[in-house]
Structure formats: structure tokens, C-alpha cells
Design a protein around this motif. Sequence first.
Motif, PDB file in Angstrom:
ATOM      1  N   THR A  88     -27.338 -63.486  29.962  1.00  0.00           N
ATOM      2  CA  THR A  88     -28.644 -64.111  29.734  1.00  0.00           C
ATOM      3  C   THR A  88     -29.530 -63.973  30.969  1.00  0.00           C
ATOM      4  N   LEU A 120     -34.388 -64.117  23.857  1.00  0.00           N
ATOM      5  CA  LEU A 120     -33.393 -65.031  24.420  1.00  0.00           C
ATOM      6  C   LEU A 120     -33.536 -66.438  23.858  1.00  0.00           C
ATOM      7  N   GLY A 130     -26.594 -62.253  21.679  1.00  0.00           N
ATOM      8  CA  GLY A 130     -27.758 -61.867  22.456  1.00  0.00           C
ATOM      9  C   GLY A 130     -28.641 -63.003  22.884  1.00  0.00           C
ATOM     10  N   THR A 135     -25.001 -67.072  22.888  1.00  0.00           N
ATOM     11  CA  THR A 135     -24.236 -66.974  24.131  1.00  0.00           C
ATOM     12  C   THR A 135     -23.478 -68.264  24.408  1.00  0.00           C
ATOM     13  N   SER A 143     -23.740 -60.749  25.175  1.00  0.00           N
ATOM     14  CA  SER A 143     -24.905 -60.847  26.055  1.00  0.00           C
ATOM     15  C   SER A 143     -24.758 -59.977  27.296  1.00  0.00           C
TER      16      SER A 143
END
Length: 201
Positions: A88, A120, A130, A135, A143
Amino acid sequence: VALSQLHPSLLLANTTTAGGDTGAHVMLAAFLKSHLLTHGQITGWDPDWYDGFPLYTFYFPLPGLFTVLLNAIVSYDVAFKVVTVLGTLTLPVCAWAFGRLAGLRDPGPGCLAAATLPFLFEPSFSIYGGNILSTLAGEYSFSLSLSFAMLFLGVWAYGLRTGRHRALAAVLFAITLLCHLLPALFAAVGAVVWLLLDADV
């Protein structure tokens, strides 16, 4: 922006991660460190979870190895949490690097980095991978792989343009694949498309 929303003080607190599938992943890298690596293995049989299962045989070992390496510097709980959010935190940077390496002029690379933020923070799904919700629900390998995929595509584009760093592109693709299969497929398709576009030029 992403880091501020992930509460850095909590990331650095020596507490065990929980939530979604992430809580189940906590023990994977710990078993890798305490049992597999001590016997020179990356994959092997983990006797936990009912009758056991083949650890890192059907899943991706590189994030676990990153956790073990970082654990040499900080506590295991902190190392695990940092690795889970690494993808991330690096996606905007890798998107910017992709733009630079692909030869985009300013403000192109910065715009690519900024364009990762709506993805995000996309709230409509929490398991496909993703975005931050996925995540934190356990898809941190995805990610991380996605960040490496962006970096690979940038180095690939740079290599096609200049003839340099092709070996680095191969290493980055291998790292992408060792983190997760789906972003690696995205990277492979992207590389083929870029190659065809470059051939047409």
C-alpha cells in the motif's frame, strides 16, 4: 496520505495483527523462521490448523521472507505489520517510478502516483486485492506484488527504449511472481502490450 490513514503509531506498536484473514497469516512467517529456514527450506509441512498443511507450497513465500528479514531489526509483530502494509505504501512511489522510467514528462509521473489513491481507498470491495480494505483483510501479498509489477513495467519500458537493465526487469518480474500470481499475470500482459506498441513505433 496512505500512511496517515494506516495509523503509524499502531503499526509500530508491539501488538499482534488481527482482522480478516490477516490474523491467520501471522503464524506463517513465524513458522518459516523457526522451523523451515533452520532446516534450509522455504516450503514444508506445518502441523498446525487441524492435521496440518503444506506451508508456502500453494501460496507465495516472499512476503514471509521479508517479514523474517525485517524481524532481525524489529519485533516480529511490528515486522509483520509493516510488511502487510508495504504494498500500500509503495504503490504510489512505484507508479511514479513507472512514469519516470517509461519516459513520461512532468507532471505525468506525479499524476500516476496520485491516480493510485482512488484505487487504494476504493471502498466497494474488500477481498479482491490491491486496495487498502483487501490488504487489511489478508491480501497483502497481492498489494506487494502489484507494487513490484508497476516497477517491473517501468524497468521493462526503460529497457525497450534504451537496451539497459533487462536483467533487472527479469528479477523484478520474478519478485512480482513470488509475491502473488495475479499481479504477475497483469505485468506479463502489460509487458507484451508494451512490446507490441514499441515494435509499431
